[in-house]
Write a protein that holds these residues in place. Structure first.
Motif, short mmCIF file in Angstrom:
data_model
loop_
_atom_site.label_atom_id
_atom_site.label_comp_id
_atom_site.label_asym_id
_atom_site.label_seq_id
_atom_site.Cartn_x
_atom_site.Cartn_y
_atom_site.Cartn_z
N GLY A 1 0.44 -1.57 -0.31
CA GLY A 1 0.27 -0.09 0.12
C GLY A 1 0.95 0.78 0.06
N GLN A 2 1.97 1.18 -0.31
CA GLN A 2 2.86 2.07 0.39
C GLN A 2 3.50 2.35 -1.22
N PRO A 3 3.59 4.04 -1.58
CA PRO A 3 4.47 3.80 -2.90
C PRO A 3 5.72 2.94 -3.10
N VAL A 4 5.80 2.59 -4.17
CA VAL A 4 7.25 1.79 -4.30
C VAL A 4 8.15 3.01 -5.24
N TRP A 5 8.76 3.92 -5.09
CA TRP A 5 9.72 4.53 -5.67
C TRP A 5 11.35 3.59 -6.73
N PRO A 6 11.42 4.58 -7.34
CA PRO A 6 12.56 4.03 -7.97
C PRO A 6 13.73 3.73 -7.23
N TYR A 7 14.81 2.76 -7.33
CA TYR A 7 16.00 2.62 -6.21
C TYR A 7 17.03 3.66 -7.48
N VAL A 8 16.80 3.39 -8.10
CA VAL A 8 18.38 3.84 -8.34
C VAL A 8 17.97 4.77 -10.03
N ILE A 9 17.54 5.86 -10.85
CA ILE A 9 17.83 6.03 -12.19
C ILE A 9 19.49 6.18 -12.60
N HIS A 10 19.47 5.43 -14.04
CA HIS A 10 20.14 5.33 -14.35
C HIS A 10 20.47 5.99 -15.74
N GLY A 11 21.40 7.09 -15.90
CA GLY A 11 21.01 7.67 -17.53
C GLY A 11 22.52 7.30 -17.83
N HIS A 12 22.30 7.17 -19.15
CA HIS A 12 22.88 6.12 -20.74
C HIS A 12 23.53 7.33 -22.04
N TYR A 13 24.65 7.49 -21.93
CA TYR A 13 25.23 9.23 -22.48
C TYR A 13 24.83 10.55 -22.10
N ALA A 14 24.69 11.55 -22.89
CA ALA A 14 25.16 12.60 -21.68
C ALA A 14 23.66 13.32 -21.81
N ASP A 15 22.66 12.55 -23.37
CA ASP A 15 21.16 13.34 -23.03
C ASP A 15 19.97 12.87 -22.32
N ALA A 16 20.43 11.58 -22.18
CA ALA A 16 19.42 10.47 -20.90
C ALA A 16 20.41 11.60 -19.14
N LEU B 1 11.64 13.65 -7.72
CA LEU B 1 11.51 12.30 -7.43
C LEU B 1 13.03 12.35 -5.88
N ASN B 2 14.33 13.12 -5.76
CA ASN B 2 14.48 12.62 -4.81
C ASN B 2 15.11 11.37 -4.62
N VAL B 3 15.55 10.39 -5.72
CA VAL B 3 16.10 9.13 -5.91
C VAL B 3 17.79 9.59 -6.38
N PRO B 4 18.34 8.15 -6.05
CA PRO B 4 19.61 8.81 -6.23
C PRO B 4 19.59 8.27 -8.26
N MET B 5 21.09 8.70 -8.90
CA MET B 5 21.61 8.73 -9.80
C MET B 5 22.85 8.25 -10.02
N VAL B 6 22.63 7.30 -10.98
CA VAL B 6 24.00 6.47 -11.98
C VAL B 6 23.92 7.34 -13.42
#
Length: 1057
Positions: A300-315, A326-331
């Motif tokens: 019942g609690q929101p499941v937020w992304p564990y990590v957001i991983h961008g590949h290349y400059a645009d991503a 979202l206040n979640v970690p980025m890779v």
């Protein structure tokens, strides 16, 4: 001189024109050691060989065909001088580049010294000594900082109870799970294969519930229909290894987000203006998935992304904005880097920096990479060389300062907001399912003759087609095969390999050479560089008479590559990668998996591969004798060959996808995990729709003076005469009172907040959470003192009237104002304009540093309190005191203290905003220059000029007026697509960020006469940030009436991506 023979035909022309002219141009190289200066030798060796000859060669062909001898000689002479001046220009650019690099090194040392002194001020004497020793240690060459592996818990099967949601982003190219069109264009290459395989591999790891790979949805007729499918499943397993049901939404998926022109396939250089649209679309998907996963695995609690991983400059740019929203970690994984490409192109000397930027949008790309470094917790690279020589070019990363900051953090010493992302080397994984490993290397002996038919007259077995294609070139296909597999690119150094083979007789007698150089039909139709390499290869084969010894098939399929490796392994051959620089070297791993020892360049990734696999030799790619010796050693020494083969097989698991993912998850787990954690409880969605609607209606009646209608049954339908209502006729007033009496009034419970009694009027939670639409006023209309102009008040009133003219949508529409002014000045302005603050559902103040909700958390005296959740949301990497001290130094350098450029504006400052009065505008640094200097010191923030360039404000990195709107989406589920942002033609330096996105933007022309955008950046990048053809952006004249504004908003509401 191979490849430049054509130049000899017109050398006489330049000599006839006057060799003295050449001698007057003193060469930059030292020719004294060569004896008497020979202009012909100099021209050929030092000038012609340094020029990309493709275009010149075509011109020369036309010139030599000229029949008129005098004209031909004249044109040949002009060509020679053209080459000469081109080379001089190239040398000038090289000199300027050396000067720039020297200046950069000097600035780095000053910045590092400055940062170290600032950090040392708050330390004890013992700690100061530690900091100095850290700096000395950091400057010691070839010392690598490692986190103690024992402090990291290796990701293992006991993590299966976790239910992680991971997001990968790869925007450009054509991405799909099956039948990937690798090589279709420059955007659809190895990165596409990498992210798809990584998604599949991560989804199979214990503890990972779902992996979403975000890319662009393309509905263009020029590409396959599959790229227009919103969702594609990559893994289909519905049960884990123990047979337990893992849930209907588990697994790996490709999620295609529409952004930009949906009917066009755009190359990556053209995607930049649409990044904000992608971010808003991706945010909507994440919030929906968060709700779905909360029911499946979140209790019942929101499941937020564990990590957001961008590949290349645009991503990376996109991942940074999503991470902030979202206040979640980025890779981040760079794959290839803009600064490195810019330097390489400048060294070629054929294009200016402006031309390069126009073609490749290189400055926008570099800015995106810098922002990605600001936000990323972790940067994943393939090699150590990428860290030191490529990421080291960026303002946002300094190897030495990173070590100092990490050492301080490890000891628990305050870094005052200074931060450097952690760089880790995790080589790409490989799928070895198609590789058949033979444990006993001796089994290879004599196998090839058996397969293809030996001298005993036995009939050959069926063999792969590509084997036949290769062996038809060779007189004796049983000899060990030296295999090279790469594009015919000059950087791959194939010609040096061919020379090494051709000039080493023992090697020619002992082995064959096979060159797999891509696919070709007609060399004349190939691009210049590739065609030049192939022509040179053919000439060298003829020069050294290598017929029967060298194979160079024209075509091969991707599925043929494993068979090519197997053929080389069966002959006890060797794989070679002689590239001048090899960023990673995936082919070396593929070759090792098939049992091939390697000879590879010592420049780049092969150094790390050799250290891990210990299956070959490294060479200087410029030394053809060293290449020949290494190849001969491996081919002739059988014991060494077998040892290298066994070592490769023994250690190849280090490059498997499971190993990659295990290391990946271990490193990510070491990051500081964060996700939205609201301090104020949010009620569930179980509220009755009827009650919600009635409470909304009460707010609408009191605050918005809507036109209600009443009939005999006191319903809320029909029409009410506004004139009669306002005139106070008893019958009408009685009808309204009867309607209001049927509406359930909310409780007005008081509560304490920070020791102050608050009145929750009319609800405990902002009415914003139940709005269907939001009109956001962002009119940066200020006078020369930075005070709001009078016409701003009139414009706000006109917009209120315009929205209320649309009776169908008015009661579902809320208002917000977003400004650089602090909340106190905003309230004063509204009061002077006779506008009730409760007309607004939200106030975004201090350039996005604070958010307020009038009527919610309001003290009895009317004082507003900022949203505490937003304050914690934007606090990432924020160091108020250290930043304040550094900005003062940068804005007011030593020697200018008597006439400072800026003075602190205490009234406009708050806990997440450092504000200054700009006293001397001519001395003010532009935003890009200021941000560069702050980044070099490890300070991550968002500086901006505002209020007609009279103020300079610095807010947290992920705080801005644009990001505040996304926060309202995340916090209160008010979709960005239902927001209408009203702006002027110019504004504060964050103006560009407010125009693009999934929201609707209405530009009021001629309202803001002067903004602050002149202080934004040196290079104008607006066309790469704001789309010129978006249907979501409309404009209207500033003197428009409320009726005209209302009509413009109606038309804009019909627009969609």
């Amino acid at each position: 001189m191979a490849g430049n023979e054509w130049i000899n035909g017109y050398l006489e022309a330049i000599l006839d024109s006057g060799a003295a002219a050449i001698e007057e141009q003193k060469p930059t190289v030292d020719l004294r050691e060569r004896g008497h200066f020979n202009p012909t030798k100099y021209f050929v060796e030092e000038v012609v060989t340094g020029v990309d000859e493709t275009d010149l060669h075509r011109t020369w062909i036309k010139v030599v065909a000229t029949r008129n001898a005098r004209e031909r000689s004249s044109r040949l002479e002009n060509m020679c001088w053209r080459i000469w001046h081109l080379t001089r220009k190239k040398k000038q650019l090289e000199w300027e580049e050396l000067q720039r690099l020297a200046k950069r090194r000097w600035e780095r040392e000053l910045v590092r010294k400055d940062a170290t002194e600032d950090l040392a001020e708050d330390l004890s004497e013992g700690e100061k000594g530690d900091t100095v020793s850290e700096l000395i240690h950091a400057e010691t060459p070839r010392v690598t900082f490692h986190i103690n592996a024992s402090s990291l818990e290796l990701w293992s099967d006991d993590k299966k109870e976790k239910k992680l949601y991971i997001i990968l982003i790869s925007l450009h190219g054509l991405v799909r799970g099956e039948n990937m069109e690798l090589g279709r264009d420059s955007d659809t290459g190895g990165q596409v294969k990498y992210v798809v395989e990584l998604s599949r591999a991560l989804a199979k790891m214990p503890g990972v519930y779902r992996v979403d790979l975000f890319t662009r949805q393309v509905l263009s007729p020029e590409v396959d229909w599959s790229y227009g499918e919103p969702t594609e499943m990559l893994t289909t397993a519905s049960e884990d290894a123990d047979g337990n049901d893992v849930g209907e939404s588990s697994g790996a998926y490709i999620i295609r987000i529409p952004f930009g022109p949906r009917d066009k396939y755009l190359h990556k250089e053209l995607l930049w203006p649409y990044i904000q649209e992608f971010v808003d679309g991706a945010l909507a998907h994440i919030l929906n998935m968060s709700k779905v996963l909360s029911e499946q695995v979140g209790g019942g609690q929101p499941v937020w992304p564990y990590v957001i991983h961008g590949h290349y400059a645009d991503a990376g740019d996109s991942a940074a904005l999503l991470s902030g929203a979202l206040n979640v970690p980025m890779v981040l994984t760079g794959h290839s880097l803009g600064r490195n490409k810019l330097e390489q192109l400048l060294k070629q000397g054929r294009q200016s920096k402006e031309d390069i930027n126009s073609m490749y949008k290189i400055m926008r790309r570099i800015e995106a990479e810098e922002l990605s470094l600001d936000v990323a917790e972790l940067v994943i690279t393939s090699t150590q060389q990428e860290i030191e020589e490529q990421w080291g070019l960026y303002d946002g990363f300094d190897v030495k300062l990173e070590k100092i900051l990490r050492a301080r953090a490890r000891r628990g010493v305050n870094c005052h907001g200074r931060y450097m992302p952690r760089m880790v080397v995790i080589p790409p994984g490989m799928d070895f399912s198609s590789v058949v490993v033979q444990e006993d290397a001796s089994e290879v002996d004599g196998e090839l003759p058996t397969v293809i038919g030996g001298t005993d007259g036995s009939s050959p077995k069926a063999i792969p087609t590509i084997w036949s294609e290769v062996m038809r070139f060779l007189t004796n296909p049983h000899k060990p095969m030296i295999l090279a597999l790469s594009r015919p690119d000059p950087k791959k150094n194939i010609t040096t390999l061919l020379k090494a083979f051709g000039e080493c007789r023992p090697l020619r007698e002992l082995a064959n050479l096979t060159l797999i150089m891509g696919n070709r039909d007609d060399i004349d139709e190939m691009t210049g560089g590739n065609a030049s390499v192939l022509i040179t290869v053919l000439k060298l084969i003829d020069k050294y008479d290598l017929y029967g010894l060298v194979a160079y098939p024209k075509h091969h399929k991707q599925t043929d590559v494993p068979d090519i490796y197997r053929l080389a392994a069966k002959t006890k051959g060797v794989f070679i990668n002689p590239a001048l620089v090899e960023p990673f070297g995936l082919t070396l791993i593929e070759a090792a998996a098939h049992g091939l020892p390697m000879v590879a360049t010592k420049n780049g990734g092969p150094v790390d591969i050799q250290r891990a696999l210990n299956n070959g030799l490294l060479v200087d790619p410029h030394d053809q004798q060293a290449i020949a010796d290494a190849l001969l050693k491996l081919v002739s020494e059988k014991n060494l060959w077998h040892d290298c083969r066994r070592n490769g097989w023994k250690n190849i698991h280090l490059y498997s996808w499971p190993e990659h993912c295990r290391t990946y998850l271990t490193k990510v787990a070491a990051c500081r995990m964060r996700h939205p954690q609201w301090k104020t409880d949010t009620p569930g969605d179980e509220i009755s729709a009827e009650v919600s609607s009635l409470n909304d209606s009460l707010k609408d009646v009191h605050d918005m003076s809507l036109r209600l209608s009443v009939d005999d049954k006191a319903s809320l339908t029909g029409s009410l005469d506004p004139v009669a209502s306002s005139s106070g006729e008893p019958d009408v007033q009685d009808q309204v009172k009867r309607v209001l009496s049927k509406i359930k009034k909310p409780e007005t419970n008081s509560k304490e907040y920070e020791g102050v009694k608050l009145e929750n009027v009319p609800s405990k939670y902002p009415i914003l959470r139940r709005r269907h639409r939001l009109v956001v006023l962002i009119i940066d209309c200020y006078d020369s003192n930075g005070l709001p102009e009078k016409k701003m008040a009139q414009l706000i009133q006109d917009i209120f009237k315009a929205v209320r003219l649309d009776t169908q949508n008015a009661k579902f529409t809320g208002f917000a104002i977003s400004t650089a002014m602090p909340v106190s000045e905003t309230m004063e302005f509204l009061k002077s304009a006779k506008i009730q603050v409760n007309e607004f559902d939200a106030l975004i103040c201090g350039s996005g540093s604070e958010v307020y909700y009038p009527g919610t958390y309001t003290a009895e005296d009317g004082k507003l309190f900022a949203d505490p959740d937003y304050a914690s949301h934007i606090a990432f990497h924020w160091g108020y005191e250290g930043l304040k001290k550094t900005i003062w130094k940068l804005m007011n350098p030593e020697g200018e203290q008597k006439s400072p450029c800026a003075e602190e504006d205490a009234k406009s400052s708050n806990a997440h905003c450092v504000a200054y009065f700009v006293k001397e505008l001519s001395k003010a640094k532009k935003v890009d220059d200021l941000r560069q200097k702050l980044r070099m010191r490890g300070l991550r923030c968002h500086p901006m000029y505002c209020r007609n360039s009279t103020r300079m404000q610095v807010v947290p990195l992920l705080a801005s007026r644009a990001q505040a709107l996304r926060y309202l989406f995340v916090r209160w589920r008010l979709n960005v697509a239902n927001m209408f942002v009203i702006v002027g033609e110019t504004g504060d330096t964050d103006y560009e960020e407010l125009i693009a996105g999934a929201h609707k933007t209405l530009i009021m022309k001629e309202v803001v006469t002067k903004g602050s955008e002149a202080l934004l950046r040196t290079t104008d990048l607006r066309n790469d940030i704001v789309p010129s053809d978006s249907p979501l952006i409309a404009s209207i004249k500033g003197e428009a009436t409320p009726e005209e504004i209302s009509e413009a908003l109606k038309e804009l509401s019909k627009a969609s991506l």
